[in-house]
Design an enzyme around this catalytic site. Sequence first.
Site, PDB file in Angstrom:
ATOM      1  N   HIS A  27     -19.575  13.100 -11.325  1.00  0.00           N
ATOM      2  CA  HIS A  27     -18.715  12.516 -12.349  1.00  0.00           C
ATOM      3  C   HIS A  27     -17.361  13.205 -12.286  1.00  0.00           C
ATOM      4  CE1 HIS A  27     -17.305  11.012 -16.206  1.00  0.00           C
ATOM      5  NE2 HIS A  27     -18.379  10.239 -16.283  1.00  0.00           N
TER       6      HIS A  27
ATOM      7  N   HIS B  19      13.563 -27.835   8.539  1.00  0.00           N
ATOM      8  CA  HIS B  19      12.437 -27.988   9.476  1.00  0.00           C
ATOM      9  C   HIS B  19      12.701 -27.239  10.785  1.00  0.00           C
ATOM     10  CE1 HIS B  19      11.476 -31.279   6.707  1.00  0.00           C
ATOM     11  NE2 HIS B  19      12.710 -31.682   6.906  1.00  0.00           N
TER      12      HIS B  19
ATOM     13  N   SER C  72     -14.348   8.498 -20.459  1.00  0.00           N
ATOM     14  CA  SER C  72     -13.671   8.700 -19.178  1.00  0.00           C
ATOM     15  C   SER C  72     -12.414   7.849 -19.044  1.00  0.00           C
ATOM     16  CB  SER C  72     -14.624   8.393 -18.020  1.00  0.00           C
ATOM     17  OG  SER C  72     -15.757   9.214 -18.070  1.00  0.00           O
TER      18      SER C  72
ATOM     19  N   ARG D 248     -17.546  -3.411 -20.160  1.00  0.00           N
ATOM     20  CA  ARG D 248     -17.096  -2.867 -18.873  1.00  0.00           C
ATOM     21  C   ARG D 248     -18.239  -2.796 -17.880  1.00  0.00           C
ATOM     22  NH1 ARG D 248     -15.052   2.603 -16.659  1.00  0.00           N
ATOM     23  NH2 ARG D 248     -14.815   1.039 -15.038  1.00  0.00           N
TER      24      ARG D 248
ATOM     25  N   SER E  71      10.784  -2.453  24.469  1.00  0.00           N
ATOM     26  CA  SER E  71       9.552  -2.811  25.160  1.00  0.00           C
ATOM     27  C   SER E  71       9.249  -1.754  26.206  1.00  0.00           C
ATOM     28  CB  SER E  71       9.684  -4.185  25.824  1.00  0.00           C
ATOM     29  OG  SER E  71       8.608  -4.430  26.707  1.00  0.00           O
TER      30      SER E  71
ATOM     31  N   ARG F 107       7.647  -5.685  11.229  1.00  0.00           N
ATOM     32  CA  ARG F 107       6.794  -4.817  10.417  1.00  0.00           C
ATOM     33  C   ARG F 107       6.838  -5.252   8.947  1.00  0.00           C
ATOM     34  NH1 ARG F 107       8.579   0.983  10.840  1.00  0.00           N
ATOM     35  NH2 ARG F 107       8.001   0.626  13.007  1.00  0.00           N
TER      36      ARG F 107
END
Length: 480
Positions: free
Chosen positions: A82, A155, A108, A325, A285, A299
């Site tokens: 815990h 487009h 908690s 819960r 490259s 990225r």
Amino acid sequence: MDLNDNRTYETPLNSRYASDEMKFLFSSQKKFSTWRRLWIALAEAERELGLEISQQQIDEMKAHVEDIDFEKAAEYEAKFRHDVMAHVHTYGECCPTARPIIHLGATSCYVGDNTDVIIMREGLQLVLSKLVEVLRRLSRFAEEYKAMPTLGYTHYQPAQPTTVGKRATLWINDLLMDIEDTQRAIDDLKLLGSKGTTGTQASFLELFDNDYGKVRQLDGIIAKKMGFEGCVPVSGQTYSRKVDFRVLSVLAQIAQSAAKFSNDMRLLQHMKEMEEPFEKNQIGSSAMAYKRNPMRCERMAALARYLMIDSLNPAITAATQWFERTLDDSANKRLSIAEGFLCCDAILNLYLNVSEGLVVYPKMIEKHLREELPFMATENIMMDAVRRGGDRQELHERIREHSMAAARQVKMEGGQNDLIARIAADPMFGVTEEELQGILSPEKYTGCAAMQTEDFLKNCVQPVLDRYQAVHAGEAKIKV
């Protein structure tokens, strides 16, 4: 095995992409020191409302907020299974006087949920600062290039011209929506407060001898001490997990905006009209030495995809909570919220870097525009011929035939677009090639683009920049 060596997995968001500031927000030090601040706020509130808690106990707790013995906590967690009780005992060891009243009456989620809200708010504030900084940089770019004609696309096919600056306003407008949504999310966040095991605050009613008035005051005092205007009005043991979804939805929308920008940039870089920054010693490259790949925008697109999908996690979690819960939210929440913020931070670091160093190639922009401009000018040419007495329908058909022939020469034979020469040679139009060239000024075909950009920057963007003039994100450091 040393867990800090290179033989163990570490999320790339932590090791490669996110900033130190965002990583610290989701660190163990930040999390557990916030738990301790919440325990102090609870003890102070309980003392103010009449419980027998001494100032000495509170001072002792305050003296040990940051000096967390993580090894000791790990030992306790291995024993108790815990995490909260592990840290209660760890805190109690360095606060022996305060030990009996740490976590008094709480469950908690008092430390867990309230800490999550605090960290999410701080994370959103960091995100907001970076959004504002990207807005500043793109607004300067849009102002500089507001009148530069460029070929428009629908487009991904050539369409009426726009301007480089006007195109940037589309990216900026998305950011304005993101800033508005981020600020709203910050403003709407409320602490869970001290609601107890099922949200009934039964333990606190017991502590305060059935004085409901004091129980009601408790949440407000804690909220104020933690810098919030209030706590959620009702809850089970946890705050509604819809809150997590609302927050991650904001981050996912930022990802959408960044992906749109990055994809546009990748297409523009392919056409050699614009480029992201490319450093002196950067390699595009490993095989093709000449390449200048749009790796930062790629990225951005990759991370944005991850973040948009990540927002499904709290959506499903919110939908599957049982009654007051269940614990199936915890492990997923630890991953999805932290990774979502780290990912958004990484995306914005890239957005900051790219938007600051955008490279524009006017000659290539003009070249592509002039290749297609004869097609764009045909309506004006036709209208001029009508004013000289021509038949609109006959002229329309003749232009269609000439356009198809010119396009066929470009596509099938790799030749130049000779539409203007074909029209000049057609007596139906009664106009020379020199006169037609005068019609082909790119500025004549951008409509209101420059004026729209000016109006947008003045009336929509500048008020936001003024509102956040004191907000600065600092330099975005890109590691790789």
